[in-house]
Motif scaffolding. Structure first.
Motif, PDB file in Angstrom:
ATOM      1  N   ILE A  19      -3.871  43.819 -81.687  1.00  0.00           N
ATOM      2  CA  ILE A  19      -2.524  43.354 -82.012  1.00  0.00           C
ATOM      3  C   ILE A  19      -1.490  44.438 -81.745  1.00  0.00           C
ATOM      4  O   ILE A  19      -0.379  44.168 -81.292  1.00  0.00           O
ATOM      5  N   ASP A  20      -1.854  45.696 -82.003  1.00  0.00           N
ATOM      6  CA  ASP A  20      -0.929  46.812 -81.832  1.00  0.00           C
ATOM      7  C   ASP A  20      -0.856  47.330 -80.395  1.00  0.00           C
ATOM      8  O   ASP A  20      -0.040  48.201 -80.090  1.00  0.00           O
ATOM      9  N   GLU A  21      -1.701  46.814 -79.514  1.00  0.00           N
ATOM     10  CA  GLU A  21      -1.787  47.337 -78.152  1.00  0.00           C
ATOM     11  C   GLU A  21      -0.463  47.220 -77.405  1.00  0.00           C
ATOM     12  O   GLU A  21       0.199  46.171 -77.433  1.00  0.00           O
ATOM     13  N   LEU A  22      -0.074  48.297 -76.733  1.00  0.00           N
ATOM     14  CA  LEU A  22       1.164  48.321 -75.959  1.00  0.00           C
ATOM     15  C   LEU A  22       0.871  48.116 -74.477  1.00  0.00           C
ATOM     16  O   LEU A  22      -0.097  48.665 -73.953  1.00  0.00           O
ATOM     17  N   PRO A  23       1.701  47.332 -73.795  1.00  0.00           N
ATOM     18  CA  PRO A  23       1.486  47.124 -72.351  1.00  0.00           C
ATOM     19  C   PRO A  23       1.948  48.332 -71.546  1.00  0.00           C
ATOM     20  O   PRO A  23       2.879  49.028 -71.922  1.00  0.00           O
ATOM     21  N   THR A  24       1.264  48.591 -70.457  1.00  0.00           N
ATOM     22  CA  THR A  24       1.685  49.623 -69.505  1.00  0.00           C
ATOM     23  C   THR A  24       2.100  48.928 -68.221  1.00  0.00           C
ATOM     24  O   THR A  24       1.296  48.242 -67.582  1.00  0.00           O
ATOM     25  N   TRP A  25       3.353  49.083 -67.849  1.00  0.00           N
ATOM     26  CA  TRP A  25       3.864  48.420 -66.652  1.00  0.00           C
ATOM     27  C   TRP A  25       3.416  49.146 -65.386  1.00  0.00           C
ATOM     28  O   TRP A  25       2.983  50.312 -65.443  1.00  0.00           O
ATOM     29  N   PRO A  26       3.492  48.489 -64.231  1.00  0.00           N
ATOM     30  CA  PRO A  26       3.042  49.115 -62.977  1.00  0.00           C
ATOM     31  C   PRO A  26       3.702  50.457 -62.678  1.00  0.00           C
ATOM     32  O   PRO A  26       3.110  51.310 -62.031  1.00  0.00           O
ATOM     33  N   ASP A  27       4.950  50.658 -63.170  1.00  0.00           N
ATOM     34  CA  ASP A  27       5.616  51.934 -62.897  1.00  0.00           C
ATOM     35  C   ASP A  27       5.253  53.016 -63.913  1.00  0.00           C
ATOM     36  O   ASP A  27       5.805  54.121 -63.886  1.00  0.00           O
ATOM     37  N   GLY A  28       4.327  52.704 -64.836  1.00  0.00           N
ATOM     38  CA  GLY A  28       3.847  53.703 -65.787  1.00  0.00           C
ATOM     39  C   GLY A  28       4.577  53.727 -67.112  1.00  0.00           C
ATOM     40  O   GLY A  28       4.187  54.463 -68.011  1.00  0.00           O
ATOM     41  N   THR A  29       5.643  52.940 -67.256  1.00  0.00           N
ATOM     42  CA  THR A  29       6.387  52.934 -68.513  1.00  0.00           C
ATOM     43  C   THR A  29       5.692  52.040 -69.543  1.00  0.00           C
ATOM     44  O   THR A  29       4.943  51.137 -69.203  1.00  0.00           O
ATOM     45  N   THR A  30       5.956  52.331 -70.808  1.00  0.00           N
ATOM     46  CA  THR A  30       5.406  51.531 -71.899  1.00  0.00           C
ATOM     47  C   THR A  30       6.530  51.118 -72.851  1.00  0.00           C
ATOM     48  O   THR A  30       7.605  51.714 -72.854  1.00  0.00           O
ATOM     49  N   LEU A  31       6.265  50.102 -73.641  1.00  0.00           N
ATOM     50  CA  LEU A  31       7.226  49.673 -74.653  1.00  0.00           C
ATOM     51  C   LEU A  31       7.041  50.501 -75.924  1.00  0.00           C
ATOM     52  O   LEU A  31       5.988  51.078 -76.163  1.00  0.00           O
ATOM     53  N   LYS A  32       8.108  50.541 -76.750  1.00  0.00           N
ATOM     54  CA  LYS A  32       8.025  51.289 -77.999  1.00  0.00           C
ATOM     55  C   LYS A  32       7.182  50.547 -79.045  1.00  0.00           C
ATOM     56  O   LYS A  32       6.610  51.166 -79.940  1.00  0.00           O
ATOM     57  N   SER A  33       7.138  49.228 -78.945  1.00  0.00           N
ATOM     58  CA  SER A  33       6.346  48.439 -79.888  1.00  0.00           C
ATOM     59  C   SER A  33       5.801  47.206 -79.181  1.00  0.00           C
ATOM     60  O   SER A  33       6.335  46.788 -78.148  1.00  0.00           O
ATOM     61  N   ALA A  34       4.737  46.646 -79.720  1.00  0.00           N
ATOM     62  CA  ALA A  34       4.129  45.477 -79.110  1.00  0.00           C
ATOM     63  C   ALA A  34       5.042  44.262 -79.282  1.00  0.00           C
ATOM     64  O   ALA A  34       5.467  43.966 -80.403  1.00  0.00           O
ATOM     65  N   PRO A  35       5.368  43.560 -78.205  1.00  0.00           N
ATOM     66  CA  PRO A  35       6.233  42.384 -78.311  1.00  0.00           C
ATOM     67  C   PRO A  35       5.522  41.246 -79.029  1.00  0.00           C
ATOM     68  O   PRO A  35       4.319  41.058 -78.889  1.00  0.00           O
ATOM     69  N   MET A  36       6.275  40.491 -79.803  1.00  0.00           N
ATOM     70  CA  MET A  36       5.721  39.363 -80.561  1.00  0.00           C
ATOM     71  C   MET A  36       5.476  38.179 -79.633  1.00  0.00           C
ATOM     72  O   MET A  36       6.264  37.890 -78.730  1.00  0.00           O
ATOM     73  N   THR A  37       4.375  37.465 -79.884  1.00  0.00           N
ATOM     74  CA  THR A  37       4.062  36.263 -79.114  1.00  0.00           C
ATOM     75  C   THR A  37       4.640  35.031 -79.815  1.00  0.00           C
ATOM     76  O   THR A  37       5.097  35.106 -80.966  1.00  0.00           O
ATOM     77  N   ALA A  38       4.587  33.892 -79.138  1.00  0.00           N
ATOM     78  CA  ALA A  38       5.089  32.650 -79.724  1.00  0.00           C
ATOM     79  C   ALA A  38       4.324  32.281 -80.989  1.00  0.00           C
ATOM     80  O   ALA A  38       4.908  31.814 -81.975  1.00  0.00           O
TER      81      ALA A  38
END
Length: 493
Positions: A21-40
Protein backbone atom coordinates in the motif's frame (compact mmCIF):
# COMPACT_ATOMS: atom_id res chain seq x y z
CA UNK A 1 4.68 9.85 -17.58
CA UNK A 2 2.13 7.27 -18.62
CA UNK A 3 4.20 4.23 -17.77
CA UNK A 4 5.67 3.13 -14.50
CA UNK A 5 9.04 1.48 -14.38
CA UNK A 6 9.57 -1.57 -12.24
CA UNK A 7 9.56 -0.65 -8.56
CA UNK A 8 12.31 -2.08 -6.42
CA UNK A 9 10.84 -4.22 -3.64
CA UNK A 10 11.43 -3.05 -0.08
CA UNK A 11 11.98 -6.65 0.99
CA UNK A 12 13.48 -9.50 -0.94
CA UNK A 13 10.81 -11.81 -2.37
CA UNK A 14 7.58 -11.05 -0.54
CA UNK A 15 6.26 -8.01 1.30
CA UNK A 16 3.58 -7.18 3.84
CA UNK A 17 0.22 -5.72 2.86
CA UNK A 18 1.11 -2.28 4.21
CA UNK A 19 4.38 -2.24 2.27
CA UNK A 20 2.43 -2.77 -0.95
CA UNK A 21 0.00 0.00 0.00
CA UNK A 22 2.87 2.37 0.82
CA UNK A 23 4.83 1.56 -2.35
CA UNK A 24 5.87 4.59 -4.40
CA UNK A 25 5.98 4.52 -8.21
CA UNK A 26 9.22 5.23 -10.06
CA UNK A 27 8.66 6.98 -13.37
CA UNK A 28 10.77 6.24 -16.48
CA UNK A 29 12.81 9.41 -15.89
CA UNK A 30 13.78 8.20 -12.40
CA UNK A 31 11.58 10.55 -10.39
CA UNK A 32 9.32 9.36 -7.58
CA UNK A 33 6.27 10.76 -5.83
CA UNK A 34 6.39 12.02 -2.25
CA UNK A 35 3.48 9.76 -1.25
CA UNK A 36 1.53 6.88 -2.73
CA UNK A 37 -1.45 8.16 -4.75
CA UNK A 38 -4.89 7.01 -3.60
CA UNK A 39 -6.85 4.62 -5.82
CA UNK A 40 -10.57 4.77 -6.57
CA UNK A 41 -11.24 1.92 -4.12
CA UNK A 42 -9.30 3.67 -1.36
CA UNK A 43 -11.32 6.85 -1.89
CA UNK A 44 -14.55 4.83 -1.90
CA UNK A 45 -13.66 3.28 1.45
CA UNK A 46 -12.76 6.68 2.90
CA UNK A 47 -15.95 8.33 1.61
CA UNK A 48 -18.24 5.63 3.00
CA UNK A 49 -16.48 5.75 6.39
CA UNK A 50 -16.71 9.56 6.44
CA UNK A 51 -20.44 9.28 5.64
CA UNK A 52 -20.89 7.11 8.73
CA UNK A 53 -19.24 9.75 10.93
CA UNK A 54 -21.51 12.37 9.30
CA UNK A 55 -24.63 10.43 10.32
CA UNK A 56 -23.26 10.10 13.85
CA UNK A 57 -23.02 13.87 14.28
CA UNK A 58 -26.26 14.40 12.37
CA UNK A 59 -28.41 12.17 14.58
CA UNK A 60 -26.80 13.00 17.95
CA UNK A 61 -27.07 16.77 17.52
CA UNK A 62 -30.54 16.50 15.98
CA UNK A 63 -31.60 14.60 19.11
CA UNK A 64 -30.63 17.66 21.14
CA UNK A 65 -32.91 19.84 18.98
CA UNK A 66 -35.75 17.31 19.10
CA UNK A 67 -35.58 16.39 22.81
CA UNK A 68 -37.94 19.09 24.14
CA UNK A 69 -40.56 18.14 21.53
CA UNK A 70 -40.23 14.45 22.45
CA UNK A 71 -40.52 15.21 26.17
CA UNK A 72 -43.67 17.25 25.63
CA UNK A 73 -45.33 14.75 23.26
CA UNK A 74 -44.77 11.73 25.50
CA UNK A 75 -45.19 13.65 28.81
CA UNK A 76 -41.81 12.40 29.97
CA UNK A 77 -40.91 13.02 33.63
CA UNK A 78 -37.49 14.46 34.61
CA UNK A 79 -36.11 11.03 35.59
CA UNK A 80 -37.28 9.51 32.31
CA UNK A 81 -35.77 12.46 30.41
CA UNK A 82 -32.41 11.53 31.93
CA UNK A 83 -32.81 7.97 30.65
CA UNK A 84 -33.70 9.22 27.17
CA UNK A 85 -30.69 11.54 27.17
CA UNK A 86 -28.35 8.75 28.32
CA UNK A 87 -29.78 5.94 26.15
CA UNK A 88 -27.68 6.60 23.05
CA UNK A 89 -24.57 7.25 25.20
CA UNK A 90 -25.05 3.88 26.91
CA UNK A 91 -25.51 2.26 23.51
CA UNK A 92 -22.25 3.77 22.29
CA UNK A 93 -20.45 2.39 25.35
CA UNK A 94 -21.67 -1.18 24.77
CA UNK A 95 -21.46 -0.97 20.98
CA UNK A 96 -17.82 0.12 21.01
CA UNK A 97 -16.50 -2.76 23.07
CA UNK A 98 -18.95 -5.51 22.05
CA UNK A 99 -19.70 -4.89 18.38
CA UNK A 100 -16.47 -3.06 17.53
CA UNK A 101 -14.44 -5.95 18.88
CA UNK A 102 -16.29 -8.38 16.62
CA UNK A 103 -14.42 -6.91 13.64
CA UNK A 104 -11.37 -8.84 14.85
CA UNK A 105 -13.33 -12.09 14.41
CA UNK A 106 -15.71 -11.48 11.51
CA UNK A 107 -13.73 -8.92 9.53
CA UNK A 108 -13.75 -5.15 9.07
CA UNK A 109 -16.07 -5.20 6.06
CA UNK A 110 -18.81 -7.32 7.67
CA UNK A 111 -19.04 -5.05 10.71
CA UNK A 112 -18.71 -1.98 8.48
CA UNK A 113 -21.93 -3.15 6.78
CA UNK A 114 -23.63 -4.52 9.92
CA UNK A 115 -23.34 -1.27 11.86
CA UNK A 116 -25.14 0.66 9.10
CA UNK A 117 -27.90 -1.96 8.87
CA UNK A 118 -28.42 -1.64 12.65
CA UNK A 119 -28.37 2.15 12.33
CA UNK A 120 -30.97 2.28 9.55
CA UNK A 121 -33.23 -0.27 11.25
CA UNK A 122 -33.40 1.59 14.57
CA UNK A 123 -33.66 4.95 12.80
CA UNK A 124 -36.74 3.73 10.92
CA UNK A 125 -38.25 2.31 14.12
CA UNK A 126 -37.51 5.54 15.99
CA UNK A 127 -39.88 7.66 13.91
CA UNK A 128 -42.66 5.14 14.66
CA UNK A 129 -42.21 5.18 18.46
CA UNK A 130 -45.32 5.93 20.50
CA UNK A 131 -44.08 5.60 24.10
CA UNK A 132 -41.11 6.19 26.39
CA UNK A 133 -39.91 2.55 26.43
CA UNK A 134 -39.79 2.08 22.65
CA UNK A 135 -38.11 5.47 22.31
CA UNK A 136 -35.36 4.53 24.78
CA UNK A 137 -34.80 1.16 23.10
CA UNK A 138 -34.44 2.76 19.65
CA UNK A 139 -32.04 5.42 20.92
CA UNK A 140 -29.98 2.70 22.62
CA UNK A 141 -29.96 0.75 19.33
CA UNK A 142 -28.72 3.80 17.45
CA UNK A 143 -25.99 4.13 20.07
CA UNK A 144 -24.94 0.50 19.51
CA UNK A 145 -24.39 1.22 15.82
CA UNK A 146 -22.53 4.46 16.52
CA UNK A 147 -20.36 2.71 19.12
CA UNK A 148 -19.42 0.00 16.64
CA UNK A 149 -18.43 2.74 14.19
CA UNK A 150 -15.75 4.18 16.51
CA UNK A 151 -13.21 1.39 15.94
CA UNK A 152 -14.56 0.00 12.65
CA UNK A 153 -14.54 3.22 10.61
CA UNK A 154 -11.01 4.01 11.80
CA UNK A 155 -9.68 0.55 10.93
CA UNK A 156 -11.35 0.31 7.53
CA UNK A 157 -9.55 3.54 6.60
CA UNK A 158 -6.18 3.10 8.31
CA UNK A 159 -5.64 -0.49 7.14
CA UNK A 160 -6.30 0.42 3.50
CA UNK A 161 -4.43 3.70 2.94
CA UNK A 162 -0.79 4.83 2.75
CA UNK A 163 0.94 5.39 6.10
CA UNK A 164 2.04 8.90 5.11
CA UNK A 165 -1.58 10.07 4.75
CA UNK A 166 -3.17 8.05 7.56
CA UNK A 167 -3.40 10.88 10.07
CA UNK A 168 -5.00 13.46 7.82
CA UNK A 169 -7.41 11.00 6.19
CA UNK A 170 -8.60 9.39 9.44
CA UNK A 171 -9.08 12.79 11.06
CA UNK A 172 -10.63 14.12 7.85
CA UNK A 173 -13.29 11.42 8.11
CA UNK A 174 -13.64 12.12 11.84
CA UNK A 175 -14.26 15.77 10.96
CA UNK A 176 -17.40 14.78 9.08
CA UNK A 177 -18.92 14.16 12.50
CA UNK A 178 -18.78 17.92 13.03
CA UNK A 179 -20.22 18.58 9.58
CA UNK A 180 -23.00 16.13 10.40
CA UNK A 181 -23.66 17.95 13.67
CA UNK A 182 -23.93 21.24 11.81
CA UNK A 183 -26.18 19.61 9.21
CA UNK A 184 -28.33 18.00 11.89
CA UNK A 185 -28.90 21.25 13.76
CA UNK A 186 -29.55 23.08 10.48
CA UNK A 187 -32.07 20.54 9.21
CA UNK A 188 -33.69 20.35 12.65
CA UNK A 189 -34.11 24.11 12.67
CA UNK A 190 -35.50 24.10 9.11
CA UNK A 191 -38.03 21.37 9.93
CA UNK A 192 -39.21 23.37 12.95
CA UNK A 193 -39.77 26.41 10.76
CA UNK A 194 -41.62 24.44 8.05
CA UNK A 195 -43.60 22.24 10.45
CA UNK A 196 -43.96 23.89 13.90
CA UNK A 197 -45.67 20.91 15.53
CA UNK A 198 -44.89 18.26 18.13
CA UNK A 199 -44.51 15.69 15.35
CA UNK A 200 -41.70 17.69 13.73
CA UNK A 201 -39.04 15.54 15.45
CA UNK A 202 -40.17 12.50 13.43
CA UNK A 203 -39.55 14.34 10.15
CA UNK A 204 -36.13 15.39 11.42
CA UNK A 205 -34.95 11.81 11.85
CA UNK A 206 -36.74 10.66 8.69
CA UNK A 207 -34.48 12.90 6.56
CA UNK A 208 -31.52 10.59 7.31
CA UNK A 209 -33.10 7.27 6.31
CA UNK A 210 -32.71 7.36 2.51
CA UNK A 211 -29.09 8.70 2.54
CA UNK A 212 -28.19 6.09 5.17
CA UNK A 213 -29.63 3.34 2.98
CA UNK A 214 -27.49 4.52 0.05
CA UNK A 215 -24.36 4.38 2.23
CA UNK A 216 -25.32 0.91 3.50
CA UNK A 217 -25.60 -0.43 -0.06
CA UNK A 218 -22.31 1.22 -1.02
CA UNK A 219 -20.46 -0.59 1.76
CA UNK A 220 -21.22 -3.96 0.15
CA UNK A 221 -18.89 -2.94 -2.70
CA UNK A 222 -15.65 -2.32 -0.78
CA UNK A 223 -12.85 -4.82 -0.25
CA UNK A 224 -12.11 -6.58 3.01
CA UNK A 225 -9.03 -5.37 4.86
CA UNK A 226 -6.09 -7.31 3.42
CA UNK A 227 -4.19 -6.62 6.66
CA UNK A 228 -6.88 -8.45 8.63
CA UNK A 229 -7.02 -11.32 6.11
CA UNK A 230 -3.25 -11.77 6.26
CA UNK A 231 -3.25 -11.87 10.06
CA UNK A 232 -5.98 -14.51 9.94
CA UNK A 233 -3.80 -16.60 7.61
CA UNK A 234 -5.99 -16.12 4.50
CA UNK A 235 -3.08 -15.02 2.34
CA UNK A 236 -4.61 -15.89 -1.03
CA UNK A 237 -7.70 -13.81 -0.23
CA UNK A 238 -5.45 -11.04 1.08
CA UNK A 239 -3.53 -10.93 -2.21
CA UNK A 240 -6.80 -10.68 -4.15
CA UNK A 241 -7.97 -7.90 -1.83
CA UNK A 242 -4.74 -5.96 -2.38
CA UNK A 243 -5.14 -6.30 -6.15
CA UNK A 244 -8.66 -4.86 -5.99
CA UNK A 245 -7.60 -2.16 -3.53
CA UNK A 246 -4.63 -1.00 -5.62
CA UNK A 247 -6.26 -1.21 -9.05
CA UNK A 248 -5.06 1.87 -10.93
CA UNK A 249 -3.86 3.18 -14.28
CA UNK A 250 -0.97 2.82 -14.91
CA UNK A 251 -0.93 -0.31 -12.75
CA UNK A 252 1.57 -0.87 -9.97
CA UNK A 253 2.51 -3.05 -8.29
CA UNK A 254 1.98 -5.71 -10.94
CA UNK A 255 2.95 -8.81 -8.98
CA UNK A 256 1.71 -9.22 -5.41
CA UNK A 257 3.06 -11.87 -3.07
CA UNK A 258 2.31 -11.30 0.61
CA UNK A 259 4.76 -12.43 3.26
CA UNK A 260 3.69 -15.51 5.21
CA UNK A 261 6.45 -15.26 7.77
CA UNK A 262 5.20 -12.59 10.15
CA UNK A 263 2.05 -10.92 11.49
CA UNK A 264 -0.07 -14.07 11.55
CA UNK A 265 -2.55 -14.58 14.35
CA UNK A 266 -0.93 -17.82 15.39
CA UNK A 267 2.31 -16.29 16.63
CA UNK A 268 1.34 -16.48 20.27
CA UNK A 269 0.40 -12.85 20.69
CA UNK A 270 -2.88 -13.62 22.30
CA UNK A 271 -4.88 -13.92 19.12
CA UNK A 272 -8.06 -11.92 19.34
CA UNK A 273 -8.88 -12.60 23.03
CA UNK A 274 -9.99 -9.68 25.19
CA UNK A 275 -7.33 -10.39 27.84
CA UNK A 276 -4.65 -9.94 25.19
CA UNK A 277 -5.16 -6.19 25.67
CA UNK A 278 -3.60 -6.48 29.13
CA UNK A 279 -0.64 -8.78 28.45
CA UNK A 280 2.92 -7.49 28.48
CA UNK A 281 2.89 -6.82 24.75
CA UNK A 282 -0.27 -4.67 24.63
CA UNK A 283 -0.65 -3.22 28.14
CA UNK A 284 1.19 0.00 27.30
CA UNK A 285 -0.97 0.56 24.22
CA UNK A 286 -4.15 -0.12 26.22
CA UNK A 287 -3.25 2.44 28.89
CA UNK A 288 -2.10 4.97 26.30
CA UNK A 289 -5.24 4.63 24.18
CA UNK A 290 -7.77 4.49 27.04
CA UNK A 291 -6.75 6.73 29.93
CA UNK A 292 -6.15 10.02 28.05
CA UNK A 293 -9.41 9.47 26.12
CA UNK A 294 -11.22 8.93 29.46
CA UNK A 295 -9.75 12.17 30.80
CA UNK A 296 -10.63 14.01 27.60
CA UNK A 297 -14.28 12.95 27.91
CA UNK A 298 -14.40 14.06 31.55
CA UNK A 299 -13.61 17.61 30.48
CA UNK A 300 -15.60 17.67 27.26
CA UNK A 301 -18.85 16.36 28.72
CA UNK A 302 -18.33 18.38 31.88
CA UNK A 303 -18.02 21.67 30.05
CA UNK A 304 -21.07 20.70 28.04
CA UNK A 305 -23.12 21.18 31.21
CA UNK A 306 -22.05 24.83 31.35
CA UNK A 307 -22.66 25.47 27.65
CA UNK A 308 -26.45 26.11 27.75
CA UNK A 309 -25.95 28.89 30.34
CA UNK A 310 -23.25 30.52 28.22
CA UNK A 311 -25.32 30.33 25.05
CA UNK A 312 -28.46 31.61 26.76
CA UNK A 313 -26.52 34.65 27.97
CA UNK A 314 -24.84 35.25 24.61
CA UNK A 315 -28.03 34.84 22.57
CA UNK A 316 -30.39 36.70 24.85
CA UNK A 317 -31.94 33.72 26.63
CA UNK A 318 -35.05 31.74 25.95
CA UNK A 319 -38.42 31.69 27.61
CA UNK A 320 -38.25 31.32 31.38
CA UNK A 321 -41.42 29.28 31.32
CA UNK A 322 -42.72 27.35 28.31
CA UNK A 323 -46.37 28.41 28.18
CA UNK A 324 -47.23 27.18 24.70
CA UNK A 325 -46.07 25.15 21.73
CA UNK A 326 -44.90 28.41 20.17
CA UNK A 327 -42.58 29.06 23.13
CA UNK A 328 -41.24 25.51 22.86
CA UNK A 329 -40.50 25.86 19.14
CA UNK A 330 -38.83 29.24 19.71
CA UNK A 331 -36.59 27.84 22.45
CA UNK A 332 -35.72 24.79 20.30
CA UNK A 333 -34.68 27.02 17.41
CA UNK A 334 -32.57 29.12 19.79
CA UNK A 335 -30.88 25.97 21.12
CA UNK A 336 -30.19 24.84 17.54
CA UNK A 337 -28.52 28.15 16.73
CA UNK A 338 -26.40 27.92 19.87
CA UNK A 339 -25.34 24.34 19.09
CA UNK A 340 -24.39 25.47 15.58
CA UNK A 341 -22.06 28.12 17.08
CA UNK A 342 -20.20 25.52 19.12
CA UNK A 343 -20.09 23.12 16.17
CA UNK A 344 -18.44 25.71 13.93
CA UNK A 345 -15.63 25.98 16.49
CA UNK A 346 -15.35 22.17 16.55
CA UNK A 347 -14.90 22.19 12.77
CA UNK A 348 -12.14 24.81 13.02
CA UNK A 349 -10.30 22.71 15.62
CA UNK A 350 -10.61 19.55 13.53
CA UNK A 351 -9.34 21.37 10.43
CA UNK A 352 -6.20 22.36 12.33
CA UNK A 353 -5.83 18.78 13.59
CA UNK A 354 -6.09 17.42 10.03
CA UNK A 355 -3.48 19.88 8.80
CA UNK A 356 -1.00 19.34 11.64
CA UNK A 357 -1.36 15.67 12.73
CA UNK A 358 1.09 14.29 10.14
CA UNK A 359 3.35 17.33 10.36
CA UNK A 360 3.94 17.70 14.11
CA UNK A 361 2.83 14.25 15.28
CA UNK A 362 -0.02 12.95 17.42
CA UNK A 363 1.84 13.10 20.74
CA UNK A 364 2.82 16.78 20.52
CA UNK A 365 -0.68 17.84 19.51
CA UNK A 366 -2.33 15.79 22.27
CA UNK A 367 -0.04 17.19 24.97
CA UNK A 368 -0.35 20.73 23.60
CA UNK A 369 -4.14 20.30 23.45
CA UNK A 370 -4.42 19.10 27.05
CA UNK A 371 -2.31 22.05 28.26
CA UNK A 372 -4.43 24.43 26.17
CA UNK A 373 -7.58 22.97 27.74
CA UNK A 374 -6.15 23.68 31.20
CA UNK A 375 -5.37 27.28 30.21
CA UNK A 376 -8.89 27.76 28.85
CA UNK A 377 -10.45 26.42 32.05
CA UNK A 378 -8.17 28.62 34.16
CA UNK A 379 -9.30 31.63 32.13
CA UNK A 380 -12.93 30.65 32.71
CA UNK A 381 -12.28 30.35 36.46
CA UNK A 382 -11.22 34.02 36.58
CA UNK A 383 -14.80 34.92 35.68
CA UNK A 384 -15.99 33.86 39.13
CA UNK A 385 -14.53 37.03 40.66
CA UNK A 386 -15.53 39.25 37.71
CA UNK A 387 -18.76 41.16 37.15
CA UNK A 388 -20.99 42.27 34.30
CA UNK A 389 -19.75 41.99 30.74
CA UNK A 390 -16.26 40.98 31.86
CA UNK A 391 -17.70 37.92 33.58
CA UNK A 392 -19.52 36.77 30.43
CA UNK A 393 -16.49 37.52 28.25
CA UNK A 394 -14.13 35.49 30.43
CA UNK A 395 -16.49 32.50 30.57
CA UNK A 396 -17.07 32.59 26.85
CA UNK A 397 -13.36 33.11 25.98
CA UNK A 398 -12.26 30.35 28.35
CA UNK A 399 -14.71 27.78 27.09
CA UNK A 400 -14.13 28.75 23.45
CA UNK A 401 -10.39 28.20 23.97
CA UNK A 402 -11.13 24.91 25.70
CA UNK A 403 -13.34 23.73 22.80
CA UNK A 404 -10.75 24.67 20.18
CA UNK A 405 -7.83 23.08 22.01
CA UNK A 406 -9.66 19.86 22.82
CA UNK A 407 -10.66 19.44 19.17
CA UNK A 408 -7.15 20.23 17.96
CA UNK A 409 -5.59 17.91 20.53
CA UNK A 410 -7.11 15.17 22.69
CA UNK A 411 -10.56 14.92 21.07
CA UNK A 412 -9.06 14.23 17.64
CA UNK A 413 -5.79 12.57 18.62
CA UNK A 414 -7.20 10.07 21.13
CA UNK A 415 -9.57 8.79 18.43
CA UNK A 416 -6.74 8.59 15.91
CA UNK A 417 -4.23 6.90 18.22
CA UNK A 418 -6.68 4.29 19.56
CA UNK A 419 -6.97 2.77 16.11
CA UNK A 420 -3.22 2.79 15.44
CA UNK A 421 -1.34 1.56 18.51
CA UNK A 422 -2.66 -2.02 18.67
CA UNK A 423 -1.50 -4.97 16.52
CA UNK A 424 -3.92 -6.02 13.79
CA UNK A 425 -5.21 -9.15 15.54
CA UNK A 426 -6.65 -7.12 18.48
CA UNK A 427 -6.98 -3.69 16.90
CA UNK A 428 -10.79 -3.77 16.83
CA UNK A 429 -11.07 -4.90 20.43
CA UNK A 430 -8.42 -2.42 21.59
CA UNK A 431 -9.93 0.59 19.85
CA UNK A 432 -13.40 -0.45 20.99
CA UNK A 433 -12.25 -0.86 24.61
CA UNK A 434 -10.61 2.58 24.55
CA UNK A 435 -13.80 4.19 23.21
CA UNK A 436 -15.97 2.37 25.76
CA UNK A 437 -13.62 3.26 28.64
CA UNK A 438 -13.81 6.90 27.55
CA UNK A 439 -17.61 6.80 27.55
CA UNK A 440 -17.53 5.59 31.15
CA UNK A 441 -15.94 8.95 31.89
CA UNK A 442 -18.70 10.67 29.93
CA UNK A 443 -21.44 8.86 31.87
CA UNK A 444 -19.74 9.60 35.20
CA UNK A 445 -19.53 13.26 34.31
CA UNK A 446 -23.15 13.49 33.15
CA UNK A 447 -24.41 12.13 36.48
CA UNK A 448 -21.84 13.56 38.94
CA UNK A 449 -21.34 17.06 37.57
CA UNK A 450 -24.63 18.55 38.81
CA UNK A 451 -24.03 16.99 42.24
CA UNK A 452 -20.45 18.24 42.46
CA UNK A 453 -21.48 21.67 41.22
CA UNK A 454 -23.73 22.01 44.26
CA UNK A 455 -21.36 20.28 46.72
CA UNK A 456 -18.04 21.99 45.95
CA UNK A 457 -18.98 24.91 43.70
CA UNK A 458 -17.97 26.09 40.23
CA UNK A 459 -14.46 27.24 41.17
CA UNK A 460 -13.31 23.92 42.64
CA UNK A 461 -14.96 22.01 39.83
CA UNK A 462 -13.03 24.00 37.25
CA UNK A 463 -9.82 23.55 39.22
CA UNK A 464 -10.47 19.81 39.26
CA UNK A 465 -10.81 19.74 35.45
CA UNK A 466 -7.60 21.79 35.13
CA UNK A 467 -5.79 19.12 37.16
CA UNK A 468 -7.24 16.26 35.08
CA UNK A 469 -6.18 18.03 31.87
CA UNK A 470 -2.60 18.30 33.15
CA UNK A 471 -2.71 14.63 34.19
CA UNK A 472 -3.84 13.82 30.64
CA UNK A 473 -0.76 15.55 29.25
CA UNK A 474 1.53 13.72 31.71
CA UNK A 475 0.08 10.27 30.95
CA UNK A 476 0.32 10.95 27.22
CA UNK A 477 4.04 11.67 27.62
CA UNK A 478 4.73 8.74 29.97
CA UNK A 479 3.06 6.08 27.79
CA UNK A 480 3.59 7.70 24.40
CA UNK A 481 3.69 5.60 21.25
CA UNK A 482 4.35 7.80 18.23
CA UNK A 483 2.56 6.51 15.15
CA UNK A 484 2.96 9.42 12.73
CA UNK A 485 3.88 8.08 9.29
CA UNK A 486 4.80 4.67 10.74
CA UNK A 487 3.84 1.48 8.92
CA UNK A 488 1.00 -0.26 10.82
CA UNK A 489 3.01 -3.49 10.74
CA UNK A 490 5.86 -1.79 12.58
CA UNK A 491 3.49 -0.31 15.18
CA UNK A 492 2.00 -3.75 15.77
CA UNK A 493 5.40 -5.24 16.47
Amino acid sequence: MNDVAEVKPTLSGTRTVQEYIDELPTWPDGTTLKSAPMTAMQWRIWSLAAAGKFFEGYVVFMTGVALDLIVREFHIAPAEKGIVSAASLAGILFGAVLLGGLSDYFGRKRMFIAEMIIFVAFLALLILCDDFISLSICLFGLGLALGCDYPTAHMIISENIPSSARGKLVLGAFGFQALGALGGTGVGCLVLVLDPSLDAWRWMFATAIVPALVVTIGRFFVVESANWLAVRGAHDRAEEAVKRLLLRTPQYPTDISISRSRGDAGEGHGGGSFMALFNSRNRRATIFASVPWFIQDLGTYGIGIFTPVILATALGGGSDHVRSLSDLITDSILAAKGAAMITVLLIVGILFAVALADKFGRIKLQIFGFIGCAVGLLLASFSIDAEGSSKVMLIFAGFMLFDFMTNLGPNAQTYLLAGEVFPTEVRGMGAGFAAAFAKIGAVMTAFLFPILLTAIGTRMLLYGLIVTSIIGAIITWMYRIETTGVNLDEIGR
